[in-house]
Design an enzyme around this catalytic site. Sequence first.
Site, mmCIF file in Angstrom:
data_model
loop_
_atom_site.group_PDB
_atom_site.id
_atom_site.type_symbol
_atom_site.label_atom_id
_atom_site.label_comp_id
_atom_site.label_asym_id
_atom_site.label_seq_id
_atom_site.Cartn_x
_atom_site.Cartn_y
_atom_site.Cartn_z
ATOM 1 N N HIS A 62 0.901 -1.169 0.017
ATOM 2 C CA HIS A 62 -0.099 -0.108 0.021
ATOM 3 C C HIS A 62 0.672 1.245 0.212
ATOM 4 O O HIS A 62 0.555 2.055 -0.636
ATOM 5 C CB HIS A 62 -1.046 -0.188 1.293
ATOM 6 C CG HIS A 62 -2.049 -1.222 1.050
ATOM 7 N ND1 HIS A 62 -2.252 -1.986 2.230
ATOM 8 C CD2 HIS A 62 -2.890 -1.142 -0.004
ATOM 9 C CE1 HIS A 62 -3.379 -2.696 1.749
ATOM 10 N NE2 HIS A 62 -3.685 -2.185 0.699
ATOM 11 N N ASP A 86 -10.379 -3.740 0.886
ATOM 12 C CA ASP A 86 -9.954 -3.999 2.284
ATOM 13 C C ASP A 86 -9.660 -2.260 2.785
ATOM 14 O O ASP A 86 -9.617 -2.154 4.144
ATOM 15 C CB ASP A 86 -8.632 -4.517 2.328
ATOM 16 C CG ASP A 86 -7.547 -4.143 1.357
ATOM 17 O OD1 ASP A 86 -7.140 -2.905 1.716
ATOM 18 O OD2 ASP A 86 -7.257 -4.813 0.535
ATOM 19 N N GLY A 139 -15.196 -1.424 -12.032
ATOM 20 C CA GLY A 139 -14.219 -0.549 -12.422
ATOM 21 C C GLY A 139 -13.893 -0.373 -13.850
ATOM 22 O O GLY A 139 -13.593 0.995 -14.489
ATOM 23 N N ASP A 156 -5.724 -1.023 -8.000
ATOM 24 C CA ASP A 156 -5.348 -2.064 -7.112
ATOM 25 C C ASP A 156 -6.328 -3.202 -7.068
ATOM 26 O O ASP A 156 -7.316 -3.659 -6.470
ATOM 27 C CB ASP A 156 -5.964 -1.227 -5.481
ATOM 28 C CG ASP A 156 -5.608 -2.353 -4.273
ATOM 29 O OD1 ASP A 156 -4.700 -3.541 -4.676
ATOM 30 O OD2 ASP A 156 -5.777 -1.917 -3.450
ATOM 31 N N SER A 157 -5.871 -3.893 -8.098
ATOM 32 C CA SER A 157 -6.815 -5.186 -8.681
ATOM 33 C C SER A 157 -6.248 -6.316 -7.912
ATOM 34 O O SER A 157 -5.318 -6.562 -7.542
ATOM 35 C CB SER A 157 -6.987 -5.275 -10.123
ATOM 36 O OG SER A 157 -5.418 -5.256 -10.646
ATOM 37 N N THR A 158 -7.231 -7.272 -8.280
ATOM 38 C CA THR A 158 -6.815 -8.962 -8.109
ATOM 39 C C THR A 158 -6.113 -9.135 -9.247
ATOM 40 O O THR A 158 -5.755 -8.425 -10.270
ATOM 41 C CB THR A 158 -8.018 -9.665 -7.820
ATOM 42 O OG1 THR A 158 -8.978 -9.594 -9.026
ATOM 43 C CG2 THR A 158 -8.742 -9.449 -6.723
ATOM 44 N N ASP A 159 -5.578 -10.347 -9.209
ATOM 45 C CA ASP A 159 -4.948 -10.931 -10.544
ATOM 46 C C ASP A 159 -6.012 -11.202 -11.557
ATOM 47 O O ASP A 159 -7.169 -11.018 -11.493
ATOM 48 C CB ASP A 159 -4.330 -12.767 -10.282
ATOM 49 C CG ASP A 159 -2.995 -12.375 -9.303
ATOM 50 O OD1 ASP A 159 -2.271 -11.747 -9.544
ATOM 51 O OD2 ASP A 159 -3.310 -12.675 -7.996
#
Length: 281
Positions: A62, A86, A139, A156-159
């Site tokens: 972060h 989160d 998004g 800030d993405s997931t895979d």
Amino acid sequence: MSEWFTEKLHRDFAQSLRIEKLHYDSKTEHQRLRVFQNPTFGRILTLDDVVQTTEGDNFIYHEMMSHVPILAHGAARRVLIIGGGDGGMAREVLRHASVEHVTMVEIDAGVIEFSKKYLPNLSQGAFDDPRLELVIADGAQFIRETEGGFDVIIVDSTDPIGPGEVLFTDTFYGHARRALAPGGILVTQNGVPFLQGQELTNTMRAFKALFADWTCYIATIPTYAGGPMAFGWGTDGEARKVDLETLKARHAAAGLACDYYTPEVHLAAFALPGYIQRLLP
């Protein structure tokens, strides 16, 4: 004996973490959410059995995704976060008093609600900051429809699997570029290059076509196993040329007390090992 969680994100490499206590396990419309306790990393969040963040080492991710573009820019007022349910990214961005407005777009309201309850140490009250505008939406659709004008966009993405896949396309990156203000900076998470090299190459190929200044920078995050993680960087401005003394002055003015980020680390993060350099087009 405690149960072990094994992440099998990669075809021929896995990591395991001991589950001291399971705090949450539930499926939403989009994904399976779990939070468990680990003696070393504290509470750990997984989505579809892939580690997303931990209380123990989230500060590295972060801090590097937020402070690098904001301090390099030097005058960021409007910031867009895609993902980040989160609350950790919003926490770090909002530490900058100079940031006037943060738009955070998260596809899954369930992630936010249980993060508030089960991972409050990550957001640390960020969701209550009046500068934060929370949008529950896809998004990719949001970035296509927004008027833009953002100084910094953080993806800030997931895979690139499931809901996060559309955030790694050339079309998405093109829309993100359009949403930047003049001199704005786009940063993205691009996985661990040693194990996910194609992910970085694909993003860098798109950035090369879109931005005057494009590259990636790196940081090592223990639970994102397999070597340093790469963060994509794209801008038409001169922000990457900022010198150490200017960064030190901006860092001091912001009053940041970071556990990983320093102005020296900021500059060093852009020095890439040979194997990562060879992944860039």
